[in-house]
Structures are given as structure tokens and as C-alpha cells.
Design an enzyme around this catalytic site. Structure first.
Site, PDB file in Angstrom:
ATOM      1  N   CYS A 143      58.293 -44.699 -28.230  1.00  0.00           N
ATOM      2  CA  CYS A 143      57.508 -45.906 -28.515  1.00  0.00           C
ATOM      3  C   CYS A 143      58.319 -47.158 -28.181  1.00  0.00           C
ATOM      4  O   CYS A 143      57.801 -48.111 -27.593  1.00  0.00           O
ATOM      5  CB  CYS A 143      57.092 -45.934 -29.983  1.00  0.00           C
ATOM      6  SG  CYS A 143      55.921 -44.651 -30.453  1.00  0.00           S
ATOM      7  N   ASP A 150      50.288 -45.491 -69.753  1.00  0.00           N
ATOM      8  CA  ASP A 150      51.384 -44.572 -69.438  1.00  0.00           C
ATOM      9  C   ASP A 150      52.743 -45.262 -69.409  1.00  0.00           C
ATOM     10  O   ASP A 150      53.770 -44.584 -69.264  1.00  0.00           O
ATOM     11  CB  ASP A 150      51.149 -43.914 -68.068  1.00  0.00           C
ATOM     12  CG  ASP A 150      49.886 -43.070 -68.055  1.00  0.00           C
ATOM     13  OD1 ASP A 150      49.572 -42.474 -69.091  1.00  0.00           O
ATOM     14  OD2 ASP A 150      49.207 -43.025 -67.013  1.00  0.00           O
ATOM     15  N   ASP A 176      49.759 -43.172 -64.022  1.00  0.00           N
ATOM     16  CA  ASP A 176      49.396 -44.348 -63.232  1.00  0.00           C
ATOM     17  C   ASP A 176      48.783 -45.463 -64.057  1.00  0.00           C
ATOM     18  O   ASP A 176      48.548 -46.553 -63.540  1.00  0.00           O
ATOM     19  CB  ASP A 176      48.402 -43.946 -62.129  1.00  0.00           C
ATOM     20  CG  ASP A 176      46.971 -43.887 -62.638  1.00  0.00           C
ATOM     21  OD1 ASP A 176      46.762 -43.393 -63.765  1.00  0.00           O
ATOM     22  OD2 ASP A 176      46.065 -44.343 -61.915  1.00  0.00           O
ATOM     23  N   ASP A 204      49.651 -37.214 -66.560  1.00  0.00           N
ATOM     24  CA  ASP A 204      48.499 -37.913 -67.102  1.00  0.00           C
ATOM     25  C   ASP A 204      47.269 -37.385 -66.366  1.00  0.00           C
ATOM     26  O   ASP A 204      47.393 -36.795 -65.281  1.00  0.00           O
ATOM     27  CB  ASP A 204      48.660 -39.418 -66.883  1.00  0.00           C
ATOM     28  CG  ASP A 204      47.410 -40.186 -67.246  1.00  0.00           C
ATOM     29  OD1 ASP A 204      46.885 -39.975 -68.354  1.00  0.00           O
ATOM     30  OD2 ASP A 204      46.946 -40.982 -66.407  1.00  0.00           O
ATOM     31  N   CYS A 207      58.914 -43.518 -32.723  1.00  0.00           N
ATOM     32  CA  CYS A 207      60.052 -42.799 -32.149  1.00  0.00           C
ATOM     33  C   CYS A 207      60.638 -43.609 -30.996  1.00  0.00           C
ATOM     34  O   CYS A 207      60.147 -44.688 -30.647  1.00  0.00           O
ATOM     35  CB  CYS A 207      59.622 -41.420 -31.647  1.00  0.00           C
ATOM     36  SG  CYS A 207      58.372 -41.476 -30.340  1.00  0.00           S
TER      37      CYS A 207
END
Length: 795
Positions: free
Chosen positions: A109, A694, A690, A511, A106
Site C-alpha cells: 500500500c 458496571d 459495558d 455482565d 502493508c
């Protein structure tokens, strides 16, 4: 604080917010504060002693933990001449370098970093940007070593790394500085111009002496000229480019409106005419420039994570060669080299882990902050950070060939494309531009016949008020903001139309292995046949699995000297290769045993078609799976499970999750058929997977998501890569897509409604050019601010 009886209670760390089971107490800010470790305590104490305690009041979230590994890093390597010659530039004040800083969340920082680094003797300038995660430091090399600057950042809990191309960084920095300077000039000039114009507007009775009126006009012309010709130069350049290409667009309307308002005002000033419109010109430029700046800020947010990915690789690496260890530039690393990566350092290239297990922080790549354990033979990705102990790896890919670089290229490509809806809006806006120009000219002609004195101001008001800038901004601003929010949450959008398609999804197919489950298979039991022992069967299976980095490899452990050759993966079936001259297979029973009728449960290992062993492997659910599935069901999505696993494992898992639609023993083409059948029913299908198996179904689905820790081929086929290794990001991404669609529709409705209402008002002469400029600019600013609301609230 410690209790009266001497016991220690659990407390949250004052610096990073993490739980501290054995808190360290320090007096800070007038009271005792708890800290989780000496690193956080030291950082907070330094901040307090340096007079920067306001940081804790200003920050919007907890700070990053000050890791011991980060503090222990040897930053002296950054003082090397060969490194600085590549990444640092010479300036009149000293050397300048741009750093990518992890943990800068932010504006507080950025403020802390700026103040902390400026306290070091030899630092000439610091520019910290919390949006992009970049810090530019200018220092005098003779007075201060760069490593001291980095050590200070590390001591505050921020992990510095190189920020990529210095030329690219310089170009972006120049563009930001140029935009802010133009915006500042527009703001100051517009305020002065409006002040002088107000003085003339207040002369409602016409009693102001002509010399005084002319003085105000010349002063207004003077202060408005830089606004028009410097701050408004991006619009004027854009107008010239569009006219040269004979494709009139937004910049044509904006530029022509500004020039007409300012030019006509100068003409009226020279001839002593009755009215001027300098105020319309400057307001036009100011508010449109502000809208463009906000849109660019949203785009920068979307690029921030991409830049962090691009700059994640270190500049140097430790290479083993001829029995010696030397530190070499990354450009000298080649495939097959053996590297050592010390604890706390970033992995410089993709590779295979050697020797012993190690833990890696893949937060930058996956968004998951807990370290992931890797075993010998596992793939380690460039950009991940080694934890606890030094890791050795053999390089498999470097530079542009790494998974990290490929991901960066795909995201860059996706962000450069425009969705079909945006292309339609742009085409519509171009037609509206032409219509606006013609309508403005027609209105002026009509008013010239009715009242010549009103012809120009009314035509100008129509031209300015009906400029479809809000229409042109409605989609790109929302898309940029959505991409930025998703990137912050660890999801990378790789498809140009992914957000649009996600908003239309009504069915989600999952999956099982690695998606709903942990993706960490465990070998439960081994049944052997013939003369092979369970241990021998395990080694043969491990040799085949590790040769292709198959997901099941971790279940079998090390191959202990067994070597497999000519290994290849048969997608949806298993793996085959030669060991000691014989053909070995592991996978489905029908594949391993070469019998189409064999549909036995478990993973089978066979030698020359003869059964050697049957393995029972289990993979537990991810902790967030059940909750996420329940929430998606409550949102009204139709859920189903498509798995290649055996019914004995798919059924109980689906029942536990409440998934009534589940299918087992599916090959890749079977999954594709299921998805196509759903699409034939009119369903919009999201596929989440993943694995290597697939890839086909991810491409076939209406839209798809892949896990960041999944197979590379699955990621290449997906529209979105989820940074978090769990599926909780699926619902979050869908929510953002729906919110983005809602905001886009709101913006489009507002843009159309505004133009419909304001057109007759301007054409009837009821709106001055100044009010027209203000209304149109506020309309554009409004759609941009509306787009920035995306992702503010989390469900």
C-alpha cells in the site's frame, strides 16, 4: 465472468475482496476481473493503466473498498489558507503536510501511494509509512492543489485525514530518519572495518609486513570512527547521562565497552602493539543499534492506532448559526452549537443526534467495520464517520473534552508507565551492570598477574560479553509488541499491568446487557395502570431515559414533546425526574414504587410512587457470544454471569450459553461482593462489562475489560477497552496476554542462561572481544526478534 446463459454469478471483488452479487467485469492484467462497484473497478483500472499492476502481486491482504461517499467528499476545503497555515509547513521544495491515511495495511500500500502520488505534476516528495499509517507529501502549491492529491488517495480507496500536530510529526520523522541514517552508517562502517580486520586475522603466521599491517589498522580506525562517534552517539549520550546522575545502566556498559575497545585499539595502533579490537567496537554498535531499531519499530506499531485516534477529528466543521450555514475551524466550535456533518465526513465533536436516524461508521473507535444506526437523541462520538445522509447534531463536548480525546490520553498514560515486572527487571539489570563493571576490573587484575598481555582483551571481553542488554530488552520489547498487536485488533490497553494480570486470569465474570447481548433493547409489551395509555406511558418513559442517555432509551423511541427536568440516575436502581411538576421514576419495582418489598419482574414506571406501567423489554444475544463462551470454557476458564436483570431473563440466557453459575437482580455493590468472594478463594477475576452500573465491579476485579460502545464511566474504570463491540475480543486479548508472558519468560531464561554460560568462557580468555561483542549483540537481537513473534499466529 457472465455465464453462457447470461446469468451473473457471485464473485469476490479483485480489488477489495468483498462479495459482489452483481459483479462488474473489467479486462485487467490480461484477463477478466470481477469488481463489487465502480469505485473499485476504477481504482484497479487506473492502477493498471499507470503501470502499477505489481501492487496486486505485492500486497499482503485485500485493499480497502473504494467507498462512493469518500469519492464524493469535497476536498477543496483542504486548499483553504487558514487550514494549510496550521497543518502544513514551508520547505525549500514546497509545502509539506503529513496525512493520516485509513486503509494503508502493508508495504505494498505504501509503495502504491508513493508511486501514484509522484505521478502528479507538482508533487516533489512522498513518504508513505504502512506501520504508522502516515503519508508525508511535499508539493508546489502554485502548480498543484492539495485537494487533487487527496482526491487521488480517495480514488485508490484510502481515506485521508489530518495527522495531528505538525511539530510532533516533524519530531517523529526526524527521529526515524536519524535512526535509519545511524543504522546505515553503522552497517557500512562495520562491513568495511570487518573486511580490513579479516585481512589481519588471516595473517596467522605473522608474515604480513609491518607497514601493510599498520595501513590496515589505520584504515580500520578511519572507517570505524563514524560508527563509534556518530552511529553510537545515542549510547554515548546515554552513558554520560547515567554517569552524571550516578545511576549506571545499559548505556554505561555499552558506551564504556565501545570506547575502551576503540580507544585501546587506537593506542595499540599508535604504539605498534600486537593486536587491535576495532571490529569489536563496530559490531557492538551495529547489532545493538539494530535491536534498538526493532524495539522502536514495535513501539511505533503500538502508537499507530493511538496516532490514528488522535488525528481522527477534521480541521473544519459546518455550523448552523443565525439561519446560515458556514464552515469554521474546529477551534471555534463550542458546546451547544448545531453542526451538519455531510455523508462520508468525520464527526468533529461529541454530540446528540437531531432530526432523524443516521448510520455511523465507528471503525476507528470500536474496530467494528459495519455502520451502527443511531436514533434522534443518541450520543454520537467524535471520530466516527457519517454514512448515507447528512446528520445534524448538537455539540456536547469539543476538543480535549471528547470521549476520543479522553481515550487517547488514557492510552498515552498507560504506555508511559512501566509494569512492576519491568521495573524489577530494570532494577536487576542496574545491579548486574555494577557487578559486570567490578567483575571486568577484577578479571583484568587477575590476568595482569598471570599474563599482562592478556589482561586488557580478557577484561574487555568480560565487560562486553556479560552486558545484560538482553535482560533489559526482554520485557519492554515484548510489551511493546503485544500492545501493537492488540491495537491492530482494536483493543486498547489502558492499564500498565493489564497484560500481566490478564495472563493470570482463571475466572471470567460477564455482565449481560450490552456485553453478552446486543445492547439494543426492544420493547415487547406494555401493561398500564390507572388512566394512562400505553403510548402515553412510553412517551413519559422515553423522556426520562433520553435525558440521561440511558441504554434503555432506544427501546422507548422518541419522547414526542414530553420534557423531563431535574433528571438523575440512581446507579443500580433506575432514573428519576420531574415531568409537569410531578416526580416520575423508571427502573426496578422497589425503586419506582418506593417499596423495598417490591421485586416484580420488568421495568416499572411510576408517578409519585404509584404504578403507571410495566414494560417487558428484550435484548437478543450477540451472534458471536455462544461461540466465544464455548471457546473460553474449553480453554479452562471458570465463567459466570452477573446481571442486574430479572431471573426470568437471566436464567434462560445462561442456560442457552451453558453457564451454570449465574446471578440475577444484582445491584452494583452485590456484583462487587461476588467478585470479592471469588478473590477471597484465590481466584484471579476478569470482569467484562459495558454499562454505567458496571464501573464499580470493573474497578474491583483483578483486571477488567469494557466495550468501546459502552458507558464512559465503565471505560474509565477498565484496564482494556475492546474495540470490537462483541466479546470475541476477550479470548483474543487473553491469548495475546498468555503469549506475551510466555515470550517474556523465554527471553528472561535466555538472557540469564547466556550470561551464565558466556561469563566463564570470556573470563578464561577463550573468547576475543570481537566474538564477545558479536555474541552479546546477537543475544539482544534474539530477544527482540522473539518478541516480534507475538501475535503472528491466531488461534
Amino acid at each position: 465472468m457472465p455465464a453462457a446463459d447470461g446469468s451473473i454469478s457471485t464473485a469476490a471483488c479483485f480489488h477489495c475482496g468483498e462479495a459482489a452479487d452483481m459483479p462488474i467485469w473489467r479486462a485487467l492484467g490480461g484477463q477478466q476481473r470481477a469488481f463489487c462497484c465502480n469505485g473499485c473497478a476504477g481504482a484497479a483500472q487506473w492502477i493498471g493503466e499507470s503501470g502499477l499492476f505489481d501492487y496486486y502481486r505485492l500486497r499482503q491482504r485485500d485493499s480497502a473498498r473504494v467507498e462512493a461517499q469518500t469519492l464524493a467528499l469535497d476536498y477543496a476545503v483542504w486548499d483553504r489558507t487558514d487550514l494549510q497555515s496550521t497543518h502544513a509547513t514551508e520547505t525549500p521544495e514546497g509545502k509539506a503536510i503529513t496525512l493520516a491515511v485509513d486503509g494503508m495495511h502493508c508495504a505494498a500500500c505504501a509503495w502504491l501511494i508513493d508511486k501514484a502520488l509522484r505521478q502528479q505534476n507538482g508533487v516533489r516528495d512522498v513518504q508513505a509509512n504502512a506501520i504508522t499509517g502516515r503519508v508525508r507529501v511535499v508539493w508546489v502549491a502554485q502548480a498543484l492543489a492539495l485537494s487533487s492529491v487527496l482526491q487521488r488517495l480517495a480514488a485508490l480507496g484510502y481515506r485521508p485525514s489530518l495527522a495531528g500536530s505538525s511539530a510532533q510529526e516533524a519530531q517523529r520523522r526526524k527521529a526515524r530518519r536519524d535512526m535509519l541514517l545511524r543504522l546505515g552508517v553503522a552497517g557500512l562502517g562495520a562491513m568495511q572495518a570487518m573486511m580490513f580486520s579479516e585481512a589481519m586475522y588471516l595473517d596467522t603466521q605473522g608474515t604480513m609486513p609491518l607497514p601493510t599491517r599498520d595501513m590496515f589498522r589505520w584504515l580500520t580506525a578511519l572507517v570505524s570512527a563514524p560508527v563509534v562517534f556518530y552511529a553510537g552517539m545515542p549510547f554515548l549520550r546515554g552513558m554520560w547521562r547515567e554517569l552524571r546522575l550516578r545511576v549506571p545502566g545499559m548505556d554505561t556498559l555499552i558506551g564504556s565497552g565501545v570506547l575502551l575497545a576503540w580507544g585501546a585499539s587506537m593506542f595499540e595502533t599508535l604504539r605498534g602493539g600486537p593486536q587491535v579490537w576495532f571490529d569489536a567496537a563496530v559490531m557492538f554498535v551495529l547489532f545493538l543499534l539494530a535491536a534498538r531499531y526493532l524495539e522502536e519499530a514495535a513501539r511505533n506499531g503500538a502508537r499507530a492506532r493511538l496516532d490514528a485516534l488522535a488525528g481522527a477529528q477534521p480541521a473544519l466543521a459546518w455550523r448552523e448559526q443565525a439561519g446560515a450555514l458556514s464552515q469554521v475551524p474546529l477551534a471555534e466550535i463550542a458546546q451547544g452549537d448545531v453542526l451538519q456533518v455531510p455523508a462520508g465526513s468525520t464527526v468533529p465533536a461529541d454530540g446528540v443526534l437531531l432530526d432523524h436516524a443516521a448510520a455511523f461508521d465507528e471503525a476507528l473507535l470500536t474496530g467494528e467495520f459495519s455502520a451502527r444506526a443511531r436514533s434522534p437523541g443518541d450520543t454520537v462520538l467524535a471520530g466516527s464517520v457519517v454514512r448515507e445522509a447528512t446528520a445534524r447534531l448538537r455539540v456536547t463536548a469539543v476538543g480535549a473534552a471528547t470521549r476520543l480525546s479522553e481515550l487517547v490520553r488514557r492510552v498515552e498514560h498507560a504506555q508511559s508507565l512501566r509494569p512492576a515486572t519491568q521495573q524489577f527487571a530494570e532494577r536487576l539489570a542496574r545491579k548486574v551492570v555494577v557487578a559486570t563493571l567490578l567483575l571486568s576490573a577484577l578479571t583484568g587484575a587477575v590476568w595482569f598477574w598471570i599474563d599482562p598481555a592478556m589482561a586488557f582483551p580478557v577484561a574487555l571481553a568480560v565487560l562486553v560479553a556479560t552486558c545484560p542488554c538482553a535482560l533489559a530488552l526482554a520485557l519492554p520489547a515484548a510489551q511493546a509488541r503485544a500492545n501493537a498487536v492488540l491495537a491492530e485488533r482494536g483493543a486498547l490497553v489502558l492499564g500498565a499491568e493489564a497484560l500481566e494480570r490478564l495472563a493470570e486470569v482463571d475466572t471470567i465474570a460477564f455482565d449481560k446487557t450490552g456485553t453478552l447481548t446486543r445492547g439494543k433493547p426492544v420493547l415487547l409489551s406494555t401493561e398500564t395502570f390507572a388512566e394512562y395509555s400505553a403510548e402515553a406511558a412510553r412517551r413519559y418513559a422515553a423522556a426520562l431515559e433520553h435525558a440521561v442517555s440511558h441504554p434503555l432509551a432506544t427501546a422507548f423511541g422518541a419522547c414526542d414533546g414530553v420534557q423531563a427536568q431535574q433528571v438523575r440516575t440512581i446507579v443500580g436502581e433506575g432514573v428519576e425526574g420531574r415531568i409537569e411538576g410531578a416526580l416520575w421514576r423508571i427502573g426496578r419495582a422497589r425503586f419506582a414504587l418506593s417499596r423495598a418489598s417490591a421485586e416484580c419482574d420488568g421495568v416499572w414506571l411510576a408517578r409519585e410512587g404509584e404504578a403507571v406501567a410495566r414494560f417487558v423489554i428484550e435484548d437478543g444475544l450477540r451472534p458471536e457470544t455462544a461461540a466465544t463462551v464455548g471457546l473460553l470454557q474449553s480453554d479452562g476458564y471458570r465463567l459466570l454471569l452477573l446481571s442486574g436483570d430479572a431471573p426470568a431473563r437471566v436464567g434462560p440466557l445462561a442456560e442457552a450459553l451453558g453457564l451454570s453459575e449465574h446471578y440475577a437482580m444484582l445491584r452494583p455493590d452485590d456484583k462487587v461482593e461476588r467478585v470479592h468472594a471469588l478473590q477471597a478463594q484465590g481466584r484471579r477475576v476478569l470482569m467484562v462489562g459495558d454499562g454505567l452500573n458496571d464501573a464499580a465491579v470493573l474497578s474491583a476485579a483483578s483486571v477488567s475489560m469494557a466495550m468501546a460502545n459502552g458507558a464512559p464511566l465503565a471505560q474509565r474504570s477498565a484496564d482494556v477497552v475492546l474495540g470490537s463491540s462483541g466479546i470475541s475480543g476477550v479470548r483474543d486479548t487473553l491469548k495475546i496476554a498468555l503469549e506475551t508472558r510466555r515470550v517474556i519468560r523465554q527471553n528472561l531464561r535466555w538472557a540469564v542462561a547466556y550470561n551464565v554460560v558466556v561469563l566463564p568462557v570470556a573470563a578464561l580468555g577463550w573468547m576475543t572481544p570481537g566474538w564477545a561483542a558479536l555474541g552479546m549483540a546477537l543475544s539482544s537481537l534474539g530477544v527482540t526478534l522473539n518478541a516480534l513473534r507475538i501475535g503472528r499466529a491466531r488461534a
